[in-house]
Design an enzyme around this catalytic site. Sequence first.
Site, PDB file in Angstrom:
ATOM      1  N   MET A   5      64.649  69.487 -39.978  1.00 26.73           N
ATOM      2  CA  MET A   5      65.409  68.687 -39.013  1.00 26.73           C
ATOM      3  C   MET A   5      64.648  67.403 -38.671  1.00 26.73           C
ATOM      4  O   MET A   5      64.951  66.746 -37.675  1.00 26.73           O
ATOM      5  CB  MET A   5      65.694  69.492 -37.746  1.00 26.73           C
ATOM      6  CG  MET A   5      66.576  70.707 -38.029  1.00 26.73           C
ATOM      7  SD  MET A   5      67.554  71.233 -36.621  1.00 26.73           S
ATOM      8  CE  MET A   5      66.290  71.675 -35.450  1.00 26.73           C
ATOM      9  N   ALA A   7      61.504  64.710 -37.607  1.00 27.06           N
ATOM     10  CA  ALA A   7      60.355  64.641 -36.675  1.00 27.06           C
ATOM     11  C   ALA A   7      59.202  65.407 -37.329  1.00 27.06           C
ATOM     12  O   ALA A   7      58.621  66.322 -36.742  1.00 27.06           O
ATOM     13  CB  ALA A   7      60.701  65.187 -35.302  1.00 27.06           C
ATOM     14  N   LEU A   8      58.901  65.002 -38.541  1.00 24.82           N
ATOM     15  CA  LEU A   8      58.007  65.794 -39.396  1.00 24.82           C
ATOM     16  C   LEU A   8      56.578  65.822 -38.872  1.00 24.82           C
ATOM     17  O   LEU A   8      56.073  64.846 -38.324  1.00 24.82           O
ATOM     18  CB  LEU A   8      58.013  65.222 -40.822  1.00 24.82           C
ATOM     19  CG  LEU A   8      59.371  65.214 -41.512  1.00 24.82           C
ATOM     20  CD1 LEU A   8      59.242  64.649 -42.931  1.00 24.82           C
ATOM     21  CD2 LEU A   8      59.998  66.597 -41.554  1.00 24.82           C
ATOM     22  N   HIS A  12      55.529  70.790 -41.647  1.00 25.28           N
ATOM     23  CA  HIS A  12      56.563  70.447 -42.638  1.00 25.28           C
ATOM     24  C   HIS A  12      55.913  70.016 -43.962  1.00 25.28           C
ATOM     25  O   HIS A  12      56.351  70.405 -45.038  1.00 25.28           O
ATOM     26  CB  HIS A  12      57.435  69.293 -42.133  1.00 25.28           C
ATOM     27  CG  HIS A  12      58.274  69.616 -40.939  1.00 25.28           C
ATOM     28  ND1 HIS A  12      58.099  69.004 -39.721  1.00 25.28           N
ATOM     29  CD2 HIS A  12      59.302  70.478 -40.767  1.00 25.28           C
ATOM     30  CE1 HIS A  12      58.995  69.460 -38.861  1.00 25.28           C
ATOM     31  NE2 HIS A  12      59.741  70.358 -39.470  1.00 25.28           N
ATOM     32  N   GLN A  34      73.884  74.362 -35.155  1.00 22.89           N
ATOM     33  CA  GLN A  34      72.941  75.403 -34.721  1.00 22.89           C
ATOM     34  C   GLN A  34      72.460  75.188 -33.285  1.00 22.89           C
ATOM     35  O   GLN A  34      71.576  75.900 -32.823  1.00 22.89           O
ATOM     36  CB  GLN A  34      71.765  75.536 -35.694  1.00 22.89           C
ATOM     37  CG  GLN A  34      70.808  74.368 -35.720  1.00 22.89           C
ATOM     38  CD  GLN A  34      69.844  74.458 -36.894  1.00 22.89           C
ATOM     39  OE1 GLN A  34      70.244  74.358 -38.057  1.00 22.89           O
ATOM     40  NE2 GLN A  34      68.564  74.648 -36.610  1.00 22.89           N
ATOM     41  N   GLU A 121      57.092  80.407 -42.099  1.00 21.63           N
ATOM     42  CA  GLU A 121      57.026  81.662 -41.344  1.00 21.63           C
ATOM     43  C   GLU A 121      57.054  81.396 -39.844  1.00 21.63           C
ATOM     44  O   GLU A 121      57.249  82.311 -39.053  1.00 21.63           O
ATOM     45  CB  GLU A 121      55.747  82.430 -41.720  1.00 21.63           C
ATOM     46  CG  GLU A 121      55.810  83.024 -43.107  1.00 21.63           C
ATOM     47  CD  GLU A 121      54.574  83.852 -43.450  1.00 21.63           C
ATOM     48  OE1 GLU A 121      53.577  83.802 -42.701  1.00 21.63           O
ATOM     49  OE2 GLU A 121      54.614  84.532 -44.484  1.00 21.63           O
ATOM     50  N   GLN A 126      64.397  83.456 -39.081  1.00 19.25           N
ATOM     51  CA  GLN A 126      65.197  82.552 -39.915  1.00 19.25           C
ATOM     52  C   GLN A 126      64.873  82.731 -41.397  1.00 19.25           C
ATOM     53  O   GLN A 126      65.773  82.739 -42.250  1.00 19.25           O
ATOM     54  CB  GLN A 126      64.929  81.119 -39.481  1.00 19.25           C
ATOM     55  CG  GLN A 126      65.495  80.052 -40.381  1.00 19.25           C
ATOM     56  CD  GLN A 126      65.271  78.670 -39.817  1.00 19.25           C
ATOM     57  OE1 GLN A 126      65.979  78.260 -38.916  1.00 19.25           O
ATOM     58  NE2 GLN A 126      64.298  77.941 -40.338  1.00 19.25           N
ATOM     59  N   SER A 158      55.195  72.203 -33.931  1.00 22.33           N
ATOM     60  CA  SER A 158      56.650  72.199 -33.775  1.00 22.33           C
ATOM     61  C   SER A 158      57.083  70.813 -33.321  1.00 22.33           C
ATOM     62  O   SER A 158      56.382  70.169 -32.520  1.00 22.33           O
ATOM     63  CB  SER A 158      57.068  73.232 -32.720  1.00 22.33           C
ATOM     64  OG  SER A 158      58.408  73.003 -32.320  1.00 22.33           O
ATOM     65  N   SER A 159      58.223  70.361 -33.812  1.00 12.51           N
ATOM     66  CA  SER A 159      58.755  69.072 -33.360  1.00 12.51           C
ATOM     67  C   SER A 159      58.982  69.110 -31.852  1.00 12.51           C
ATOM     68  O   SER A 159      58.894  68.090 -31.172  1.00 12.51           O
ATOM     69  CB  SER A 159      60.077  68.770 -34.069  1.00 12.51           C
ATOM     70  OG  SER A 159      59.915  68.875 -35.469  1.00 12.51           O
TER      71      SER A 159
HETATM   72  P1  AMP Z   1      62.529  72.453 -38.438  1.00 13.91           P
HETATM   73  O1  AMP Z   1      62.466  70.994 -38.776  1.00 13.91           O
HETATM   74  O2  AMP Z   1      61.816  72.803 -37.166  1.00 13.91           O
HETATM   75  O3  AMP Z   1      63.923  73.006 -38.529  1.00 13.91           O
HETATM   76  O4  AMP Z   1      61.700  73.193 -39.545  1.00 13.91           O
HETATM   77  C1  AMP Z   1      61.951  72.985 -40.908  1.00 13.91           C
HETATM   78  C2  AMP Z   1      61.139  73.969 -41.703  1.00 13.91           C
HETATM   79  O5  AMP Z   1      59.758  73.784 -41.399  1.00 13.91           O
HETATM   80  C3  AMP Z   1      61.459  75.427 -41.356  1.00 13.91           C
HETATM   81  O6  AMP Z   1      61.408  76.203 -42.554  1.00 13.91           O
HETATM   82  C4  AMP Z   1      60.349  75.791 -40.414  1.00 13.91           C
HETATM   83  O7  AMP Z   1      60.053  77.172 -40.398  1.00 13.91           O
HETATM   84  C5  AMP Z   1      59.202  75.010 -40.998  1.00 13.91           C
HETATM   85  N1  AMP Z   1      58.151  74.801 -40.001  1.00 13.91           N
HETATM   86  C6  AMP Z   1      58.276  74.241 -38.777  1.00 13.91           C
HETATM   87  N2  AMP Z   1      57.105  74.263 -38.124  1.00 13.91           N
HETATM   88  C7  AMP Z   1      56.214  74.857 -38.967  1.00 13.91           C
HETATM   89  C8  AMP Z   1      54.825  75.196 -38.869  1.00 13.91           C
HETATM   90  N3  AMP Z   1      54.122  74.937 -37.775  1.00 13.91           N
HETATM   91  N4  AMP Z   1      54.244  75.805 -39.922  1.00 13.91           N
HETATM   92  C9  AMP Z   1      54.960  76.104 -41.050  1.00 13.91           C
HETATM   93  N5  AMP Z   1      56.261  75.812 -41.192  1.00 13.91           N
HETATM   94  C10 AMP Z   1      56.888  75.197 -40.166  1.00 13.91           C
END
Ligand code: AMP
Length: 251
Positions: A5, A7-8, A12, A34, A121, A126, A158-159
């Site tokens: 989503m 905001a990498l 990511h 979602q 993970e 998810q 986390s974003s």
């Molecule tokens: P998101 O942009 O938050 O929807 O995440 C996109 C992908 O990145 C998903 O598969 C998340 O599980 C993964 N992701 C997000 N944060 C982390 C993290 N800290 N470590 C590993 N994977 C992550």
Amino acid sequence: MVPTMGALHDGHLSLVRAAGKPTVVVSIFVNPTQFAPHEDFDTYPRNLDGDLAKLKTIGAPIVFAPTPREMYPEGFSTSVTVGGPSVGLETDFRPHFFAGVATVVAKLLLAALPDVAVFGEKDYQQLLVVKRLVRDLNIPTGIIGAPIAREADGLAMSSRNTYLDARERTIAAGLNKVLRFAAGRARSGGDLRDAEAMAMAELKGVGFDSVDYVAIRDAETLMLTDDPKRPLRLLAAAKIGKTRLIDNMAI
Ligand code: AMP
């Protein structure tokens, strides 16, 4: 493919590396289906230019960043519902969530038809839901789970961490600490339900305003189990103010 989503952050980027393929498609799409109406769709951090710059540094060649209208044209009427691992935990608090995820992931995978797709993970439930989805719908993509990237104090990247002010950021680090204690108790033979209850109380003790769940479950099905031979996973979600954080780890 690495669906995101945007905001990498480094979590990511670690997924792009984990794909281990010369050609990786990173999708960047804040998926409206979602989010519930009261959730943070409008305020979710968006920074496409910054994301593209970060992806350039690791040489990720293809970015797919569609608009909501491209993904959900006028008249769009389909929703993918996964059972099994989507029951309980996140679904108890975000009932709309996995249908939104499964629908958009099915669309992304069918559009790109990648050999493999990498999911973190960090969002453990998810990851299991996506594995179930591709098996059940014969989507010809291998699903790879990648480990959680963490800040130095253990907070899972986390974003949404950008929502935290300095005081909340300190409290947030407690989530991983409390879970590590709880995992230790469970590993050394402590009663699993006691370990969950103690961790819930400890999260409130370190400053979390509310705890959605702390649960030790079968790592493959997320069902309740007391079978010592099964692999276990500890999962939790808790809120500081309006910010909801999740974390998990193997037992
Ligand atoms: P998101 O942009 O938050 O929807 O995440 C996109 C992908 O990145 C998903 O598969 C998340 O599980 C993964 N992701 C997000 N944060 C982390 C993290 N800290 N470590 C590993 N994977 C992550």
